[in-house]
Design a protein around this motif. Sequence first.
Motif, mmCIF file in Angstrom:
data_model
loop_
_atom_site.group_PDB
_atom_site.id
_atom_site.type_symbol
_atom_site.label_atom_id
_atom_site.label_comp_id
_atom_site.label_asym_id
_atom_site.label_seq_id
_atom_site.Cartn_x
_atom_site.Cartn_y
_atom_site.Cartn_z
ATOM 1 N N ALA A 1 0.825 -1.201 0.000
ATOM 2 C CA ALA A 1 0.000 0.000 0.000
ATOM 3 C C ALA A 1 0.864 1.259 0.000
ATOM 4 O O ALA A 1 0.588 2.221 -0.728
ATOM 5 C CB ALA A 1 -0.928 -0.010 1.213
ATOM 6 N N ALA A 2 1.921 1.235 0.809
ATOM 7 C CA ALA A 2 2.813 2.397 0.876
ATOM 8 C C ALA A 2 3.539 2.607 -0.443
ATOM 9 O O ALA A 2 3.747 3.755 -0.875
ATOM 10 C CB ALA A 2 3.811 2.216 2.011
ATOM 11 N N LEU A 3 3.921 1.515 -1.100
ATOM 12 C CA LEU A 3 4.610 1.627 -2.392
ATOM 13 C C LEU A 3 3.717 2.288 -3.427
ATOM 14 O O LEU A 3 4.148 3.193 -4.153
ATOM 15 C CB LEU A 3 5.041 0.240 -2.869
ATOM 16 N N ALA A 4 2.467 1.859 -3.492
ATOM 17 C CA ALA A 4 1.533 2.446 -4.450
ATOM 18 C C ALA A 4 1.272 3.910 -4.115
ATOM 19 O O ALA A 4 1.301 4.778 -4.995
ATOM 20 C CB ALA A 4 0.223 1.656 -4.465
ATOM 21 N N GLY A 5 1.022 4.187 -2.824
ATOM 22 C CA GLY A 5 0.753 5.561 -2.423
ATOM 23 C C GLY A 5 1.943 6.477 -2.645
ATOM 24 O O GLY A 5 1.798 7.610 -3.126
ATOM 25 N N ALA A 6 3.132 6.000 -2.302
ATOM 26 C CA ALA A 6 4.337 6.816 -2.478
ATOM 27 C C ALA A 6 4.626 7.060 -3.953
ATOM 28 O O ALA A 6 5.033 8.159 -4.347
ATOM 29 C CB ALA A 6 5.528 6.127 -1.816
ATOM 30 N N GLY A 7 4.428 6.029 -4.780
ATOM 31 C CA GLY A 7 4.657 6.200 -6.215
ATOM 32 C C GLY A 7 3.754 7.268 -6.803
ATOM 33 O O GLY A 7 4.203 8.126 -7.571
#
Length: 228
Positions: free
Chosen positions: A164-170
């Motif tokens: 989730a953090a990877l998608a949000g950060a991207g």
Amino acid sequence: MTAFLDRYQRFGRLGLRLLCLHLLWLAWTLRGGVLLGAFPATAALHGVLREDARRAITDPDEPPALAGLRARFGGHWHREFAPANRLGALLLLVWAVLVLDRRVVENLDLGAFGPVLAGGLTVAGVWLGVLTVLVWPLQSHFDEGALALLRRALVLTAGRPAAAALAGAGVGVLLAAYYLVPGLVPVFGLAAPAAVATAALWRSGVLAAAHGAPVPERGGSAPRPAVH
């Protein structure tokens, strides 16, 4: 040199595809009168990106063709018209409640609790932003209602926080790039953030259940797989 040229060509094809998807998103948003067209167009955009992601796994050497892209986008738009508008209305309601709470906290003297509540609402806003990023790729993958999809996104942030953090950060990094270079917005629009979120979820393995077998389109006879 050959490898560099190959990567350059892939990047060019990706940029052209995102531009075409952005233009299709604009066209089908206008077709629905903006208010009723934006959410189905967003669902259609993620539906096409989901198909691209699956094709990249089964046939990584064959880039997705532009031929038939408009017809595929339109098919998703018509199919997702009602479900996507229900999901969009739910998201708008949740965002409206959060913004209203923020306004109340900013305009009332709550003493020592004011900064605490303001900080909590800021965290809630970031979390809701991540949920909004996640729920559309999930909507393109699972044949479920709006509440179930939002609950699935909540479970994903709790059970797979790294994904989730990877998608949000991207998406956050891309939005920062939009802010620094506003000229990117009319070229790629929503298509680039949607592509980043979709790619992040597929690469993380969250949607890996679809790799081994065909997954029916939304509204198909067989249920879609669950997140593992």
